[in-house]
Design a protein around this motif. Structure first.
Motif, PDB file in Angstrom:
ATOM      1  N   LYS A   8       0.845  -1.195   0.000  1.00 41.20           N
ATOM      2  CA  LYS A   8       0.000   0.000   0.000  1.00 41.20           C
ATOM      3  C   LYS A   8       0.885   1.250   0.000  1.00 41.20           C
ATOM      4  O   LYS A   8       1.883   1.312   0.689  1.00 41.20           O
ATOM      5  CB  LYS A   8      -0.902  -0.018   1.235  1.00 41.20           C
ATOM      6  CG  LYS A   8      -1.924   1.065   1.224  1.00 41.20           C
ATOM      7  CD  LYS A   8      -2.834   0.965   2.422  1.00 41.20           C
ATOM      8  CE  LYS A   8      -3.755   2.155   2.405  1.00 41.20           C
ATOM      9  NZ  LYS A   8      -4.578   2.232   3.580  1.00 41.20           N
ATOM     10  N   ALA A  37       0.388   7.422   2.703  1.00 39.21           N
ATOM     11  CA  ALA A  37      -0.651   8.451   2.556  1.00 39.21           C
ATOM     12  C   ALA A  37      -0.080   9.730   1.958  1.00 39.21           C
ATOM     13  O   ALA A  37      -0.745  10.417   1.178  1.00 39.21           O
ATOM     14  CB  ALA A  37      -1.297   8.726   3.903  1.00 39.21           C
ATOM     15  N   TRP A  38       1.163  10.068   2.295  1.00 37.57           N
ATOM     16  CA  TRP A  38       1.742  11.315   1.780  1.00 37.57           C
ATOM     17  C   TRP A  38       1.986  11.242   0.279  1.00 37.57           C
ATOM     18  O   TRP A  38       1.921  12.256  -0.405  1.00 37.57           O
ATOM     19  CB  TRP A  38       3.002  11.711   2.551  1.00 37.57           C
ATOM     20  CG  TRP A  38       4.215  10.859   2.302  1.00 37.57           C
ATOM     21  CD1 TRP A  38       4.610   9.783   3.021  1.00 37.57           C
ATOM     22  CD2 TRP A  38       5.175  11.034   1.273  1.00 37.57           C
ATOM     23  NE1 TRP A  38       5.767   9.254   2.504  1.00 37.57           N
ATOM     24  CE2 TRP A  38       6.138  10.017   1.427  1.00 37.57           C
ATOM     25  CE3 TRP A  38       5.335  11.933   0.230  1.00 37.57           C
ATOM     26  CZ2 TRP A  38       7.228   9.876   0.580  1.00 37.57           C
ATOM     27  CZ3 TRP A  38       6.421  11.793  -0.610  1.00 37.57           C
ATOM     28  CH2 TRP A  38       7.358  10.776  -0.440  1.00 37.57           C
ATOM     29  N   VAL A  63       0.068   9.551  -1.869  1.00 36.98           N
ATOM     30  CA  VAL A  63      -1.262   9.735  -2.457  1.00 36.98           C
ATOM     31  C   VAL A  63      -1.599  11.224  -2.454  1.00 36.98           C
ATOM     32  O   VAL A  63      -2.074  11.786  -3.458  1.00 36.98           O
ATOM     33  CB  VAL A  63      -2.334   8.922  -1.678  1.00 36.98           C
ATOM     34  CG1 VAL A  63      -3.732   9.241  -2.200  1.00 36.98           C
ATOM     35  CG2 VAL A  63      -2.042   7.435  -1.772  1.00 36.98           C
ATOM     36  N   HIS A 110       1.392  16.248   6.467  1.00 35.40           N
ATOM     37  CA  HIS A 110       2.467  15.344   6.039  1.00 35.40           C
ATOM     38  C   HIS A 110       3.791  16.099   6.127  1.00 35.40           C
ATOM     39  O   HIS A 110       4.073  16.959   5.295  1.00 35.40           O
ATOM     40  CB  HIS A 110       2.251  14.865   4.604  1.00 35.40           C
ATOM     41  CG  HIS A 110       0.919  14.214   4.380  1.00 35.40           C
ATOM     42  ND1 HIS A 110       0.623  12.965   4.859  1.00 35.40           N
ATOM     43  CD2 HIS A 110      -0.200  14.658   3.764  1.00 35.40           C
ATOM     44  CE1 HIS A 110      -0.614  12.647   4.522  1.00 35.40           C
ATOM     45  NE2 HIS A 110      -1.145  13.673   3.853  1.00 35.40           N
TER      46      HIS A 110
END
Length: 189
Positions: A4, A7-8, A10, A37
């Protein structure tokens, strides 16, 4: 199975796309920091390179105002032969410049300035630089100041200052035309 994405990363893709590929690492770092972030520019640069993201660099646009290759006859520089002007409405200088607008477009400003008082005596703004830009600014100056005969009006060698309407306007008001020497941009300073 693919791991995966952090998040940063994305958020990096979304922010980069939201700003139409114009943000580089400096502005992206600030935008991602505001989203929570915290990372450095080096990490951003590496991630952008890995993803094939490259910020667009707009080309700088420097407008050019003077086109002295117009083939029209220019006047001599009469300011060189004169003592410094100390009385108002005896000598005016003029130039055209570009004004950047908030929309990203440009406007053209022509101004006439009194040499002695340093006051702008007439001006006009248009979207382009036709002869009308110069003649309207000169008409405004002549109406506002009503100088006596023998006024010396100096400009660069731009085509707008060499056209017939401009010359006729000066002639009607008994003003003398003066222009910078070829290749001597400081004559008009």
């Amino acid at each position: 199975m693919r791991p995966k994405e952090p998040a940063w990363e994305v958020a990096l893709d979304q922010t980069f796309a939201a700003h139409k590929r114009r943000y580089g690492t400096r502005r992206l770092r600030v935008a991602l920091h505001q989203q929570g972030h915290c990372l450095g520019r080096k990490a951003l640069r590496t991630a952008m390179r890995r993803r094939g993201l490259r910020a667009l660099q707009p080309k700088a646009y420097t407008p050019r105002t003077t086109d002295s290759t117009h083939g029209l006859r220019c006047a001599s520089n009469r300011l060189l032969d004169q003592p410094p002007v100390v009385q108002a409405n005896r000598g005016w200088v003029s130039n055209i410049t570009y004004l950047p607008l908030a929309s990203g477009a440009w406007a053209c400003l022509c101004a006439f300035q009194d040499v002695a008082s340093k006051h702008v005596v007439g001006w006009h703004v248009m979207a382009t630089m036709p002869e009308e830009l110069v003649t309207t600014a000169l008409q405004r100056a002549l109406l506002a100041q009503q100088p006596t005969a023998g006024l010396l009006v100096h400009s660069d060698r731009g085509g707008q200052y060499c056209r017939n309407t401009y010359q006729a306007l000066l002639y009607r008001h008994q003003a003398l035309r003066s222009q910078s020497r070829r290749g001597k941009c400081y004559d008009n300073a």
